[in-house]
Write a protein that holds these residues in place. Sequence first.
Motif, mmCIF file in Angstrom:
data_model
loop_
_atom_site.group_PDB
_atom_site.id
_atom_site.type_symbol
_atom_site.label_atom_id
_atom_site.label_comp_id
_atom_site.label_asym_id
_atom_site.label_seq_id
_atom_site.Cartn_x
_atom_site.Cartn_y
_atom_site.Cartn_z
ATOM 1 N N SER A 1 -16.915 -15.478 -18.286
ATOM 2 C CA SER A 1 -15.607 -15.457 -17.624
ATOM 3 C C SER A 1 -15.617 -14.465 -16.467
ATOM 4 O O SER A 1 -15.102 -14.743 -15.368
ATOM 5 N N GLU A 2 -16.215 -13.296 -16.695
ATOM 6 C CA GLU A 2 -16.319 -12.295 -15.633
ATOM 7 C C GLU A 2 -17.169 -12.822 -14.479
ATOM 8 O O GLU A 2 -16.847 -12.617 -13.310
ATOM 9 N N MET A 3 -18.264 -13.521 -14.803
ATOM 10 C CA MET A 3 -19.133 -14.084 -13.771
ATOM 11 C C MET A 3 -18.391 -15.141 -12.954
ATOM 12 O O MET A 3 -18.553 -15.219 -11.733
ATOM 13 N N LYS A 4 -17.572 -15.958 -13.620
ATOM 14 C CA LYS A 4 -16.781 -16.951 -12.891
ATOM 15 C C LYS A 4 -15.815 -16.277 -11.935
ATOM 16 O O LYS A 4 -15.645 -16.709 -10.791
ATOM 17 N N THR A 5 -15.183 -15.212 -12.389
ATOM 18 C CA THR A 5 -14.247 -14.473 -11.547
ATOM 19 C C THR A 5 -14.966 -13.896 -10.334
ATOM 20 O O THR A 5 -14.491 -13.999 -9.194
ATOM 21 N N VAL A 6 -16.116 -13.295 -10.582
ATOM 22 C CA VAL A 6 -16.899 -12.706 -9.495
ATOM 23 C C VAL A 6 -17.365 -13.783 -8.525
ATOM 24 O O VAL A 6 -17.317 -13.601 -7.301
ATOM 25 N N LEU A 7 -17.802 -14.926 -9.036
ATOM 26 C CA LEU A 7 -18.246 -16.014 -8.169
ATOM 27 C C LEU A 7 -17.089 -16.554 -7.329
ATOM 28 O O LEU A 7 -17.278 -16.897 -6.155
ATOM 29 N N ASN A 8 -15.893 -16.634 -7.900
ATOM 30 C CA ASN A 8 -14.733 -17.067 -7.120
ATOM 31 C C ASN A 8 -14.427 -16.082 -5.993
ATOM 32 O O ASN A 8 -14.141 -16.476 -4.858
#
Length: 102
Positions: A19-26
């Motif tokens: 979830s954190e990686m998705k946020t960072v990628l966004n």
Amino acid sequence: MSDPEVLAVRLEALHSDMSEMKTVLNKLSDALTKLALIEQTQSQTTGSLERAFRTLEKIEARVAALELAQPKNDFASTWVDRIITGTVGFAAAIIANQFGLM
């Protein structure tokens, strides 16, 4: 802790990390989009500056040509002024002669 509990905790941690990686990628995607817009604007500005400098160079060349021609124009203007003054003086003499002033 038993194996299923450890596995569940690790799976939850992995899910949290994803979830954190998705946020960072966004956020990274948004930043790249902004960067692309800035690059496009800068490219347009660079093109505008190049056109402006080319125009300035043409204007500078025209001014230089006019500055070179200025002494010739001054010389011609002086002669035209002298011719006009002489013509007016001659016409005044003729008119004065006809009216008997001379």
